[in-house]
Enzyme design. Structure first.
Site, PDB file in Angstrom:
ATOM      1  N   ASN A  46      -6.943  51.877  44.966  1.00  0.00           N
ATOM      2  CA  ASN A  46      -7.646  51.404  43.778  1.00  0.00           C
ATOM      3  C   ASN A  46      -6.818  51.779  42.563  1.00  0.00           C
ATOM      4  OD1 ASN A  46      -9.462  51.696  41.361  1.00  0.00           O
ATOM      5  ND2 ASN A  46     -10.952  50.847  42.814  1.00  0.00           N
TER       6      ASN A  46
ATOM      7  N   THR B 290     -11.090  46.632  44.408  1.00  0.00           N
ATOM      8  CA  THR B 290     -11.621  46.664  43.043  1.00  0.00           C
ATOM      9  C   THR B 290     -13.100  47.001  43.150  1.00  0.00           C
ATOM     10  OG1 THR B 290     -11.845  45.528  40.936  1.00  0.00           O
ATOM     11  CG2 THR B 290     -11.950  44.129  42.890  1.00  0.00           C
ATOM     12  N   GLU B 291     -13.510  48.012  42.389  1.00  0.00           N
ATOM     13  CA  GLU B 291     -14.811  48.629  42.632  1.00  0.00           C
ATOM     14  C   GLU B 291     -15.976  47.719  42.279  1.00  0.00           C
ATOM     15  OE1 GLU B 291     -12.498  49.739  40.559  1.00  0.00           O
ATOM     16  OE2 GLU B 291     -13.346  50.522  38.679  1.00  0.00           O
ATOM     17  N   ASN B 292     -15.702  46.610  41.598  1.00  0.00           N
ATOM     18  CA  ASN B 292     -16.802  45.672  41.363  1.00  0.00           C
ATOM     19  C   ASN B 292     -17.130  44.842  42.596  1.00  0.00           C
ATOM     20  OD1 ASN B 292     -14.178  44.738  40.449  1.00  0.00           O
ATOM     21  ND2 ASN B 292     -15.175  42.819  39.870  1.00  0.00           N
TER      22      ASN B 292
ATOM     23  N   SER C 193     -19.542  48.951  47.634  1.00  0.00           N
ATOM     24  CA  SER C 193     -18.207  49.230  47.112  1.00  0.00           C
ATOM     25  C   SER C 193     -18.055  50.698  46.738  1.00  0.00           C
ATOM     26  CB  SER C 193     -17.939  48.356  45.886  1.00  0.00           C
ATOM     27  OG  SER C 193     -16.608  48.486  45.471  1.00  0.00           O
TER      28      SER C 193
END
Lengths: 219, 208, 219, 208
Positions: B23, B46-48, B88
């Protein structure tokens, strides 16, 4: 066959009471149900607590609710965006309350709200301002902070496709907070880009089963 | 010669192991993606809500439903997967990411991270996923300038800015040196046209 | 492109150590990775703690591990099935330990193990034998019991299709415990009925992203 | 005339509201499904990971990957959805199911449920989803015989068997009567060819 379809946006947001906690899906604009938010503005509910990852962009969506004085409090992870000037001004004027929650804790707290979990120990935020005053506990040598579930009176969900039973799928990263929020409100209202016949969504790929959804509107 | 941003990004990319799930935080760390050769088989998170993120989208490839954590349009690689933010961040918090590279205001020699809040009375607090990222990955690295514009060291004995995470950073990459940080204190791993004495002087730290 | 494919079942279970905690997917036979379990038997690991919803059926799968004396303890929700005679006999002879966990708590504990949650308050089991000795807390007027995460050294996953990156999909109710278990082990080994090219699984419908999976074998 | 199992299942089906999401426990409660008319638009949940469960599968429709919580082959209706057991029990625990109908060894007048363990020293404890179902649905109903084979009442002042859930049952359906139970005690809602005095005598309870 039952139908959760409602004829228009006004019917979709009918009955939202003043003082409600409203969970609003989306991350920035992706998956943010703008049409439902505009309908909520027209509907007139005030004194709202808004739960979203952000605190509104430019002059639309959540920013419009804020600009029109409908919001008492925002619960979010990231209120400070390049175009969050509506929130900024209200916040600095002391006209709106803010609770900042780390993004992953926010997602997990909403999931817990929908899943009947009374609280959970998370390592996120330990030793920071955002854990001040909260219970901590060392478990197997690591420190965790106790976080509580978040539930809403209403959830506004921005989905991609849906059927009349309320089954929903999302598109790419617009999924974000929508699936958890759909589970965590007393009244869950979904806007979809396309209404599809029952049976056309792959049962293996339904992300939000219809049980969580009360009203579906095309928008 | 000290490294410029792009060269520093390339330097960090060289340390990312084969096949890692990575990330890259908002800002400078996103530049590292340009230096990851395809044969390194790195998968970007991607943390979204996505694994298998591709390069920035341009032109017709721009799709408002496909963005990264900085809300910039991106692309999807073959073998990608989408998931909710609960899933996530469960992935992040559960220690499944190999490396996370973040920007910072300050890092302490013990590995404390300050990168979310200047602490200014006038600042609107906004944390996003910073605290989750800080404690989630197996290795958390920081990419930052060694000094502030005023010449103060950002590698410090103890952070003066509000913390994002405690003892969570293992490595700090700057334009002048790479440091290992943690319970044993700071150690210089690599230098870029600077001596250890100069680093001690710049940081005010008793570096080894 | 990287590949997590291994050539055969023996390679899939290579290196499982004596004393390991092994999470095994499946609900009854649906989604139970029988070929991996047989391979584990051949591999020889002993003194295992097995986490599964059940405690083996007839003479195959988990029941074979039990019959061959490889299992020290079973953690499950429902050990008593019409064809669980192997477990029954060992349990009554005091040759295997048993921890019974309510099914939903079992699923949530494994999810917590994979999600980095240190513990959670659940209403399930409050006031029953299965909550005896556990911490309870009244939250907003309801009593909850604190449950802890479960992690495994190894997870054996029974999936439907998978690719060389480790992305997995399941089929119908054979999904059950598999997705959580895939997240909660140090070494996750998946058997799939069909290996498909990278890019052929719909990114919206991948249930277990490859990050959770270490080895994939066709079986 | 007291009701036979099938008639009792039909009686319970009559009380299920339009559009309800319902979980029918293993055993006798599954018979209720045969008495739910399509126009009632009831959606059946099976806790092993499915909404929109159809009737039992027969012949070529039998598929080992499509089973109910009792591990019997079932079918899938249009509009169904599959999910993990973590998601399935989150759905249950989170109060999203409208009605759950379970069998029982005993129910107390206060709504305590005992249906998982006889408490016998020789019995292997096996709970499955019983405790999750007991506390999860908006309404938890029990379908059982009023009396044991030995003539003892299964509706009791206090359960002697180990509990599955505390104060969780709101209604008890038996072949002789329907009872409301809970904090206010037991109340008779309906009788089948039996008088209130006879019910008092059979149960030993001070029923109203």
């Amino acid at each position: 066959m039952r139908s959760k379809l409602v004829p228009d946006l006004a019917a979709a947001v009918d009955g939202v009471a003043d003082g409600s906690t409203v969970l609003i899906g989306g991350f920035g604009l992706a998956g943010q149900p703008l049409a439902l938010i505009d309908a909520l503005l027209d509907q007139g509910a005030a004194d709202l607590t808004i739960v979203n990852n952000n605190a509104g962009n430019a002059d639309f969506g959540i920013a419009r609710l804020l600009a029109n004085g409908r919001v008492r409090k925002v619960v979010c992870s990231f209120p400070r965006q390049s175009d969050s000037y509506v929130f900024d001004e209200l916040y600095r004027a002391g006209k709106v309350d803010l609770e900042v929650v780390p993004q992953g804790n926010l997602a997990e707290r909403i999931r817990a709200g929908g899943a009947g979990i009374g609280g959970f120990f998370t390592p996120t935020g330990v030793g920071t301002l955002l854990a001040e005053g909260k219970e901590t506990r060392v478990i197997e040598g690591r420190t965790y902070v106790l976080e509580s579930p978040i539930r809403g009176d209403v959830a506004l969900i921005g989905a991609f496709r849906g059927d009349q039973l309320g089954n929903l799928v999302y598109r790419k990263t617009s999924r974000n907070f929508n699936p958890m929020m759909a589970t965590a409100a007393t009244l869950t209202i979904a806007s979809v880009h396309e209404i599809v016949p029952v049976g056309s969504l792959d049962p293996e790929a339904v992300v939000t089963p219809g049980i969580f959804v009360d009203r579906v509107v095309a928008a | 010669m000290t490294l410029d941003r792009d060269a520093l990004a390339a330097r960090i990319a060289r340390d990312i192991p084969y096949g890692a799930y990575v990330n890259l935080g908002i800002g400078a760390p996103t530049m590292i993606a340009d230096h990851l050769p395809a044969e390194l088989d790195v998968t970007l998170h991607t943390e979204n809500g996505m694994l298998g993120m591709g390069p920035a989208a341009v032109g017709d490839a721009i799709d408002g439903d496909l963005i990264n954590a900085g809300k910039q349009p991106v692309t999807e690689l073959a073998g990608a997967a989408y998931f909710s933010q609960a899933d996530s961040f469960a992935m992040m918090r559960g220690g499944h990411l190999d490396v996370c590279v973040l920007g910072a205001y300050q890092v302490s020699t013990g590995g404390d991270l300050a990168n979310w809040h200047t602490g200014g009375a006038d600042a609107i607090p906004a944390v996003g996923g910073a605290m989750d990222l800080a404690i989630g990955a197996k290795q958390v690295w920081v990419m930052m300038d060694l000094l502030t514009k005023d010449g103060a060291s950002k590698l410090v004995e103890a952070c003066s800015y509000p913390l994002t995470g405690v003892g969570c950073v293992s490595r700090v990459y700057t334009e002048r040196a790479v440091f290992e940080v943690g319970a044993q204190g700071a150690r210089v791993l690599d230098t870029f046209d600077v001596t250890l004495d100069e680093l001690r002087s710049l940081t005010g730290l008793d570096l080894a």
